[in-house]
Design an enzyme around this catalytic site. Structure first.
Site, PDB file in Angstrom:
ATOM      1  N   CYS A  50       1.182  -1.108  -0.263  1.00 14.34           N
ATOM      2  CA  CYS A  50       0.310  -0.286  -0.216  1.00 14.34           C
ATOM      3  C   CYS A  50       1.001   1.623   0.035  1.00 14.34           C
ATOM      4  O   CYS A  50       0.317   2.070  -0.137  1.00 14.34           O
ATOM      5  CB  CYS A  50      -1.079   0.058   1.051  1.00 14.34           C
ATOM      6  SG  CYS A  50      -0.263  -0.661   2.768  1.00 14.34           S
ATOM      7  N   HIS A  99      18.963   1.096  -3.392  1.00 14.84           N
ATOM      8  CA  HIS A  99      17.702   1.117  -2.540  1.00 14.84           C
ATOM      9  C   HIS A  99      16.985  -0.323  -2.310  1.00 14.84           C
ATOM     10  O   HIS A  99      16.177  -0.273  -1.696  1.00 14.84           O
ATOM     11  CB  HIS A  99      16.958   1.744  -4.299  1.00 14.84           C
ATOM     12  CG  HIS A  99      15.339   2.168  -3.837  1.00 14.84           C
ATOM     13  ND1 HIS A  99      14.981   2.850  -3.222  1.00 14.84           N
ATOM     14  CD2 HIS A  99      14.352   1.175  -4.571  1.00 14.84           C
ATOM     15  CE1 HIS A  99      13.576   3.217  -3.303  1.00 14.84           C
ATOM     16  NE2 HIS A  99      12.822   1.667  -3.703  1.00 14.84           N
TER      17      HIS A  99
END
Lengths: 425, 271
Positions: A50, A99
């Protein structure tokens, strides 16, 4: 062969945008397969939660891949390129590895240190494995990301302190009481926050809940939901005698519990400790109650203070985590570099030469009486054998083929080159 | 041989003490391993040292201040390991090992030679009385350490500054329960020690009670712990009050032990 990341998260896109890009259920599988089929993409993983949607890939050319992934995303989700370009970040090589490691270790999360992300990443990787969309590079990278996250978890205290008010309340309850399942708690009033805190308490084992609400019917409803016992609001004072944890959030504008009343209750319960959480604003419980022995009263600001302190602590731990990640990036890149064909050819030859030298030495040690001429002949023969043996793999390494990464990795594995063993533990 | 064993045990306790203080500031798996192993090795050697002395002297080696302090430390470490086994609170070492070390250090400075037993001590009461007394006092020493831990943790929770050791200290309830348990173990032991002492006094000196300073202080200690237990059961004096009382109780014991030793008066002079 390059690690590539394209994605958007809570920092670059609002929830509206994120929702549009989410890959849900069957759409995730479909998306993953189509992503893998893009011309510039050799391996593919999609992480969709989400708070973030991220596409990980093994690409040859960042610019080309970036272009085709943008087109794919806007087509797949039916969104115009403009809003996509605003939200999307693209990384390649070392930045992409960094990342992914940071995401896995929960350093890039909205709540730094929250533990769910690692599970979500594992799921994403497992799906990719099932759908066979990954290969040598991403398999290694994902496994590494998971192990880095675990290392961060064990070597730093990043996930240790509660960073939400209701978790902070539970954490405190655990430091006051040992056996939460045996404790009785009481909901005084039924604000949303109080309900949340009650849910967390139940989650950590509290079984018995008394609910005292001004509107008795609402109290009964809640009691049903929490499997608790409703009482009339005016009667809560009597229940204090057997209550260990009180969560209070009534809408009252004055104190509903005074020091003298608490003092009396404490006497009746033989001074057994009580933990009172007053999340109402304005406060509903006389703050002086905290002066009583064995009574621990926390209001919303106190809890917020605990949370802030924990947040600060997490930031400090996050710095340690960044250091760990930099270390791990280095080992990963070293491994990736070794996947190039030239170092592999050299390593293969060195390995062969080493074997040749060892065997000749051994032989000469066994039969020292051997003459110069024979020695030459033996050396010549050994060289010929190893050359013939390593010729075909060398040729394969020099060829430019689609599955070169796999060939390199296979050859390294089959010939036992490099420290694969340490890395795969 | 006895000297070597003693000094070795002292050295290991010293290591455990230093690392347990480091543990306070920066605990890790390594520090706890070092603490437990050095305290464990120290304890084993200490046990050997006491047995060795028992064999050489031919009687229970609790007949002078050196032996008594040493045996007392041994009891404390024994209870430390029992608690460690049951509750796994490594931080307890930071509160207890320094006491053990100081006790052992003072023991090492006291005269160590084995003298022939004075006729008063040549009795089967010697072993029973002293072992009971020291085990009881060791339980109180541990209650002292646990009481300190309780006060620290209670301070964090009450003042709402959850820094420092908050994370690593056990819950208030656990600490309070251990404190209570230790006192319920220590109190009957102390009671029995006093009873055996009284019986022994009668057989040795002809009267049950002589108002000797050690007898008086033991009685005071006995009353303090009787109050701790009574107040807890009747008035609900638990938590902070119980912790404070167990600290006061142990300080009384220390005064009784070392104060009287320094004054060197009374009938208990041999200890």
């Amino acid at each position: 062969m390059k690690v590539f990341v394209a994605g958007l998260n809570h920092k670059t896109a609002d929830v509206d945008t994120r929702e549009k890009f989410t890959f849900n259920g069957p759409r995730l599988e479909e998306g993953l397969i189509r992503f893998k089929e893009l011309p510039d993409v050799q391996e593919a993983v999609i992480l969709s939660t989400c708070n973030r949607v991220e596409l990980y890939a093994n690409v040859r050319d960042t610019a080309k891949a970036s272009e085709s992934i943008r087109t794919f995303l806007s087509q797949f989700h039916n969104i115009n390129r403009g809003s996509l370009d605003n939200a999307l970040y693209i990384y390649d090589d070392i930045n992409a590895v960094r990342h992914i490691f940071r995401v896995a270790s929960s350093l890039d999360s909205m709540v730094v240190g929250e533990p769910q992300i690692l599970g979500q990443l594992k799921d994403a990787f497992e799906l990719a494995l099932r759908k066979k969309t990954t290969g040598i590079l991403l398999n290694r990278l994902m496994k590494k990301a998971i192990s880095v996250a675990k290392r961060v978890r064990t070597e730093t205290r990043i996930a240790e302190n509660a960073v939400s008010i209701s978790f902070a309340a539970v954490e405190l309850a655990r430091k006051i009481f040992t056996d939460l399942p045996k404790k009785v708690s009481m909901l005084l009033g039924a604000g949303e926050m109080a309900e949340l805190a009650a849910r967390h308490l139940i989650g950590s084992g509290v079984k018995e809940i008394i609910i005292a609400n001004r509107t008795y019917d609402r109290g009964c409803e809640l009691a049903k939901e929490f499997n608790g016992k409703p009482v009339k609001f005016d009667e809560f004072i009597h229940e204090l005698v057997r209550t260990d944890i009180v969560i209070c959030s009534t809408g009252a504008s004055n104190y509903v519990l005074m020091k003298s009343q608490m003092q009396k209750a404490m006497k009746e319960r033989k001074q057994k400790p009580v933990f009172i959480i007053d999340i109402s604003v304005p406060r509903n419980i006389d703050p002086e109650i905290n002066d009583l022995d064995n009574v621990y009263l926390y209001n919303i600001d106190d809890l917020q203070g605990v949370v802030d302190a924990n947040m600060f602590e997490r930031q400090k731990e996050a710095e340690k985590a960044e250091k760990i990640i930099e270390e791990e990036i280095e080992t990963f890149l070293k491994w990736q570099l070794s996947l190039d064909s030239v170092p592999t050819i050299i390593a293969l030859r060195e390995k062969a030469e080493e074997i040749k030298k060892q065997e000749i030495d051994r032989l000469l040690n066994k039969i020292p009486e051997i003459g110069e001429k024979e020695k030459k002949a033996i050396e010549y023969m050994a060289a010929a054998i190893i050359n013939k043996l390593i010729h075909p793999p060398t040729v394969a390494l020099k060829e430019d083929s689609e599955d070169k990464d796999t060939i390199i990795a296979t050859i390294r594995r089959l010939y036992g080159i490099d420290g694969e063993k340490n890395e795969n533990k | 041989m006895g000297v070597i064993l003693f000094e070795l045990a002292l050295t290991f306790y010293f290591t455990a003490t230093i690392v347990s203080i480091i543990e306070l500031f920066k605990g890790s798996r390594i520090t706890s391993k070092i603490i437990l192993s050095s305290a464990g090795i120290g304890f084993a050697i200490h046990t050997a040292c006491i047995i060795y002395r028992y064999v050489t002297a031919g009687h229970i080696p609790i007949t002078n201040a050196h032996e008594a302090t040493s045996f007392f430390s041994w009891c404390v470490v024994l209870i430390f390991f029992i608690l460690q086994f049951r509750y796994r609170i490594i931080l307890l070492s930071s509160f207890i090992m320094p006491i053990v070390f100081i006790l052992m250090l003072s023991s090492s400075m006291l005269p160590r030679e084995i003298k022939p037993l004075s006729p008063v001590l040549q009795s089967y009461w010697l072993g029973i009385h002293t072992v009971l007394a020291f085990l009881g006092n060791a339980a109180f020493a541990m209650a002292f350490g646990i009481g300190l831990m309780y006060l620290v943790q209670e301070h964090y929770v009450k003042s709402k500054h959850l820094g420092g050791l908050f994370e690593r200290l056990p819950s208030l309830q656990t600490l309070d329960e251990i404190n209570y348990r230790l006192i319920t173990i220590g109190f009957p032991l102390l009671t029995l020690a006093i009873i055996t002492g009284v019986l022994w006094a009668e057989s040795a000196w002809g009267s049950y009670w002589n108002w000797d300073p050690r007898e008086v202080w033991s009685l005071i200690t006995w009353f303090i712990y009787a109050i701790v237990l009574h107040a807890r059961l009747i008035a609900g004096w638990r938590g902070k009050k119980a912790a404070l009382l167990s600290i006061i109780g142990f300080l009384t014991i220390l005064i009784a032990f070392f104060g009287i030793k320094l004054l060197q008066k009374g009938l208990h002079v041999f200890l």
